[in-house]
Enzyme design. Structure first.
Site, PDB file in Angstrom:
ATOM      1  N   CYS A  12      -0.360 -16.921 -10.988  1.00  0.00           N
ATOM      2  CA  CYS A  12      -0.988 -16.179 -12.083  1.00  0.00           C
ATOM      3  C   CYS A  12       0.030 -16.030 -13.213  1.00  0.00           C
ATOM      4  O   CYS A  12       1.210 -16.350 -13.038  1.00  0.00           O
ATOM      5  CB  CYS A  12      -1.406 -14.815 -11.582  1.00  0.00           C
ATOM      6  SG  CYS A  12       0.013 -13.922 -10.936  1.00  0.00           S
ATOM      7  N   GLU A 122       3.735  -2.447  -5.027  1.00  0.00           N
ATOM      8  CA  GLU A 122       3.106  -2.115  -6.318  1.00  0.00           C
ATOM      9  C   GLU A 122       2.579  -0.681  -6.295  1.00  0.00           C
ATOM     10  O   GLU A 122       2.771   0.085  -7.242  1.00  0.00           O
ATOM     11  CB  GLU A 122       1.939  -3.084  -6.587  1.00  0.00           C
ATOM     12  CG  GLU A 122       1.165  -2.723  -7.845  1.00  0.00           C
ATOM     13  CD  GLU A 122      -0.161  -3.475  -7.963  1.00  0.00           C
ATOM     14  OE1 GLU A 122      -0.243  -4.647  -7.574  1.00  0.00           O
ATOM     15  OE2 GLU A 122      -1.124  -2.856  -8.468  1.00  0.00           O
TER      16      GLU A 122
END
Ligand code: F3S
Length: 274
Positions: A12, A122
């Site tokens: 990505c 995260e």
């Protein structure tokens, strides 16, 4: 064996950006693995002498520290700066966003709900920006035992599925007066997921390439398995077993957002030879 690649797969924007930063800064240290792909981490070490450091006390002032794609806790970032390290932030901008939302909503007095996995780096990073109560949940059931105040803000781990996020949102909206919803799921995840779903419905066997500790790869695998029971999660060509393909004609291939293209090409050649 015939091979068909998903229309959207692999690296990505955030991962490409982080790898470019690492390649441009040889001999630096990443705080935790830069991305969730052990082979790519090895490549960065072999070609650029970029290593992974978990214990920041090991670093000396003025050494170069790269903050990983998934971000780190606010306090950890501060300690890097306090140690006078040369800090380069490779946190994906789509991860910085929920960190900022949590900080500003907390400052306005909202309790925070994060839809995600509390063990994921995260999520740990995003949580650390809250100054009010913060709850990390994966299901509505987990919210039943939680006492929230009337003002709630909700964000999602970037790699989660939108339909699961909406279930939590629905639950909260039905029970609380003020719910601020921030859909922080990343588009790269959507694109790879919908292409994987489409392809898994067309093929006899499906390979999902990615790190076994990668959240978005695991999601891809789940989506594929629902649409093609013969789906297998692999880290590279060496994990392929020829018996998976017996009696099959068409093999679909997709890859998680941290999987480099050289691994995908390697898998395509191996499967094509079967
Ligand atoms: Fe960033 Fe989305 Fe990739 S959050 S790291 S662009 S999967």
């Amino acid at each position: 064996m015939q091979v068909k690649l998903a229309d959207s797969y692999g690296f990505c924007f955030g991962v490409k950006r982080a790898i470019k930063i690492a390649e441009e800064n040889p001999s630096s240290h990443t705080i935790g693995p830069l991305i969730h792909n052990p082979k790519e981490i090895d490549r960065l070490w072999n070609n650029y002498k970029v290593d992974v450091v978990e214990d920041i006390d090991r670093l000396q002032p003025s050494e170069r520290a790269i903050v990983r794609t998934h971000g780190i806790e606010k306090e950890k970032l501060q300690s890097l700066k306090d140690k006078n390290l040369d800090v380069i932030d490779a946190t994906c901008p789509y991860v910085t966003k929920p960190q900022e939302i949590v900080a500003s909503m907390s400052a306005e007095g909202y309790d925070i709900v994060i839809f995600g996995d509390i063990q994921h780096p995260e999520v740990k990073g995003v949580m650390s920006y809250a100054t009010t109560m913060v709850h990390v949940v994966m299901t509505c059931e987990e919210l039943e035992s939680v006492r929230l105040r009337e003002k709630i803000a909700i964000v999602s781990q970037t790699t989660k599925r939108e339909e699961d996020f909406l279930k939590i949102v629905d639950y909260l909206v039905g029970r609380y007066k003020e719910v601020r919803v921030f859909n922080t799921i990343c588009n790269a995840t959507f694109d790879n997921q919908s292409a994987a779903k489409k392809l898994a419905g067309e093929v006899d066997v499906m390979l999902i390439i990615g790190g076994k500790n990668s959240s978005n790869t695991k999601q891809l695998y789940e989506i594929c398995r629902q649409n093609c029971p013969d789906s297998y999660l692999i880290e590279g060509a060496e994990d392929i077993k020829s018996e998976w393909f017996s009696g099959k004609k068409l093999c679909g291939i997709t890859a998680g957002a941290s999987t480099p293209d050289w691994i995908v090409q390697d898998v395509i050649s191996s499967v094509s030879r079967i």
